[in-house]
Design a protein around this motif. Sequence first.
Motif, PDB file in Angstrom:
ATOM      1  N   GLN A  19       0.861  -1.191   0.000  1.00 31.16           N
ATOM      2  CA  GLN A  19       0.000   0.000   0.000  1.00 31.16           C
ATOM      3  C   GLN A  19       0.898   1.242   0.000  1.00 31.16           C
ATOM      4  O   GLN A  19       1.947   1.246   0.654  1.00 31.16           O
ATOM      5  CB  GLN A  19      -0.859   0.015   1.265  1.00 31.16           C
ATOM      6  CG  GLN A  19      -1.678  -1.247   1.484  1.00 31.16           C
ATOM      7  CD  GLN A  19      -2.481  -1.166   2.787  1.00 31.16           C
ATOM      8  OE1 GLN A  19      -2.926  -0.091   3.210  1.00 31.16           O
ATOM      9  NE2 GLN A  19      -2.681  -2.295   3.432  1.00 31.16           N
ATOM     10  N   ALA A  20       0.449   2.284  -0.702  1.00 32.55           N
ATOM     11  CA  ALA A  20       1.231   3.528  -0.760  1.00 32.55           C
ATOM     12  C   ALA A  20       1.374   4.115   0.647  1.00 32.55           C
ATOM     13  O   ALA A  20       0.513   3.927   1.517  1.00 32.55           O
ATOM     14  CB  ALA A  20       0.544   4.527  -1.679  1.00 32.55           C
ATOM     15  N   GLU A  54       3.646   8.670  -2.333  1.00 33.07           N
ATOM     16  CA  GLU A  54       2.694   8.371  -3.415  1.00 33.07           C
ATOM     17  C   GLU A  54       3.148   7.191  -4.276  1.00 33.07           C
ATOM     18  O   GLU A  54       2.462   6.816  -5.222  1.00 33.07           O
ATOM     19  CB  GLU A  54       2.479   9.608  -4.284  1.00 33.07           C
ATOM     20  CG  GLU A  54       1.605  10.619  -3.571  1.00 33.07           C
ATOM     21  CD  GLU A  54       1.410  11.915  -4.324  1.00 33.07           C
ATOM     22  OE1 GLU A  54       1.901  12.040  -5.466  1.00 33.07           O
ATOM     23  OE2 GLU A  54       0.775  12.811  -3.748  1.00 33.07           O
ATOM     24  N   GLN A 103       3.445   3.626  -5.598  1.00 27.33           N
ATOM     25  CA  GLN A 103       2.701   2.368  -5.452  1.00 27.33           C
ATOM     26  C   GLN A 103       3.730   1.250  -5.322  1.00 27.33           C
ATOM     27  O   GLN A 103       4.432   0.934  -6.271  1.00 27.33           O
ATOM     28  CB  GLN A 103       1.778   2.143  -6.662  1.00 27.33           C
ATOM     29  CG  GLN A 103       0.978   0.846  -6.607  1.00 27.33           C
ATOM     30  CD  GLN A 103       0.210   0.652  -5.283  1.00 27.33           C
ATOM     31  OE1 GLN A 103      -0.514   1.539  -4.835  1.00 27.33           O
ATOM     32  NE2 GLN A 103       0.401  -0.504  -4.642  1.00 27.33           N
ATOM     33  N   GLN A 113       5.933  -2.079  -5.272  1.00 31.03           N
ATOM     34  CA  GLN A 113       5.941  -3.278  -6.120  1.00 31.03           C
ATOM     35  C   GLN A 113       6.491  -4.484  -5.364  1.00 31.03           C
ATOM     36  O   GLN A 113       6.343  -5.614  -5.811  1.00 31.03           O
ATOM     37  CB  GLN A 113       6.823  -3.050  -7.367  1.00 31.03           C
ATOM     38  CG  GLN A 113       6.436  -1.853  -8.216  1.00 31.03           C
ATOM     39  CD  GLN A 113       5.045  -2.007  -8.796  1.00 31.03           C
ATOM     40  OE1 GLN A 113       4.671  -3.085  -9.244  1.00 31.03           O
ATOM     41  NE2 GLN A 113       4.258  -0.933  -8.768  1.00 31.03           N
TER      42      GLN A 113
END
Length: 338
Positions: free
Chosen positions: A149-150, A303, A305, A307
């Motif tokens: 989660q960001a 911000e 995302q 991986q």
Amino acid sequence: MKPISLIQFLIEERRAGHINNELSLLIEVVARACKRIAVATNKGALGGVLGNAGSDNVQGEAQKKLDVISNEILLEANAWGGHLAACASEEMEDPQPIPDMYPKGNHLLLFDPLDGSSNIDVNISVGTIFSVLRCPDGVAEPKIEHFLQAGTTQLAAGYVVYGPATLLVLTFGHGVHEFTLDREVGSFILSRRDIRIPEETGEFAINMSNQRHWEAPMQRYIGELLAGKDGPRGKDYNMRWVASMVADVHRIVTRGGVFFYPLDAKIMAKGGKLRLMYEANPMAFIVEQAGGAATTGRERIMEIQPQGLHQRVPVFLGSRHEVEVATHYHQLADGAKA
Ligand code: AFP
């Protein structure tokens, strides 16, 4: 003024509607675990805790005995409390589920149990960094994907510095607060409320030995700071580098400054040096909450995302104005290339 303990502070935060009971309990348990880590680090050679453990972590880095001990303390303390769905750590490839015999909660905890551990044998400050996320609804057995989660979704972030004093710095997204461990009483006591990082600074932190490997905009930016009064920035800058991120960030949270771990040719393929999920994101949350800024040199850290659980990113953080100038130089260079 009467001293306010961490427990009282957490009650206040619950009353203000900033946190629920489960998150309050989680922070109490993390703080208690960190007190045990403080005791272990304080014993030094007398506790038989210095030196290498003889193993590597998932990133292929040699583990110190205290890395392993701190990881175990945090895992054990958090397993039974009923506030967590799972934990993830720098020291473990995969998340650790909560054993079936204990109740589960709705939070995910990520941590670097002992940041700066290569400094432990020379008696320099080290620390623990942690980040708390919400476990997605309906997920009983959280997997790596549920942790990705960001940083903007973090519910809480903090670090503990094991230095001359043991300090806990904490945010729930409503300002940043510092607690000092009163060793005689065994409690964290509020020592600074609503910490603000000055927007301007004359102090920077970077590992200068990597200079020749940096990208051109980083060379330009640091070159200008080194040129001091005679250069385009028109003032002299001072450098500090502890090589324990927690200690370098704590200095910035205390008197301002700016910290960089930029991309360089040696670490380009890995994406950076510091880990997004349990180093960059929690520190970015704290620094932004204190009025500073945190970017990768190109984008806002929180911000991104994610991986991967152990993903690495470049880190620029601290006094807003300097982070903005360094980030601007990278964006300009990228624009010129495009
Ligand atoms: P260790 O925990 O392995 O000592 O790494 C510390 C760290 O992640 C961070 O706290 C420092 O800022 C950075 O690495 C220092 O790394 P270099 O000495 O390679 O520049």
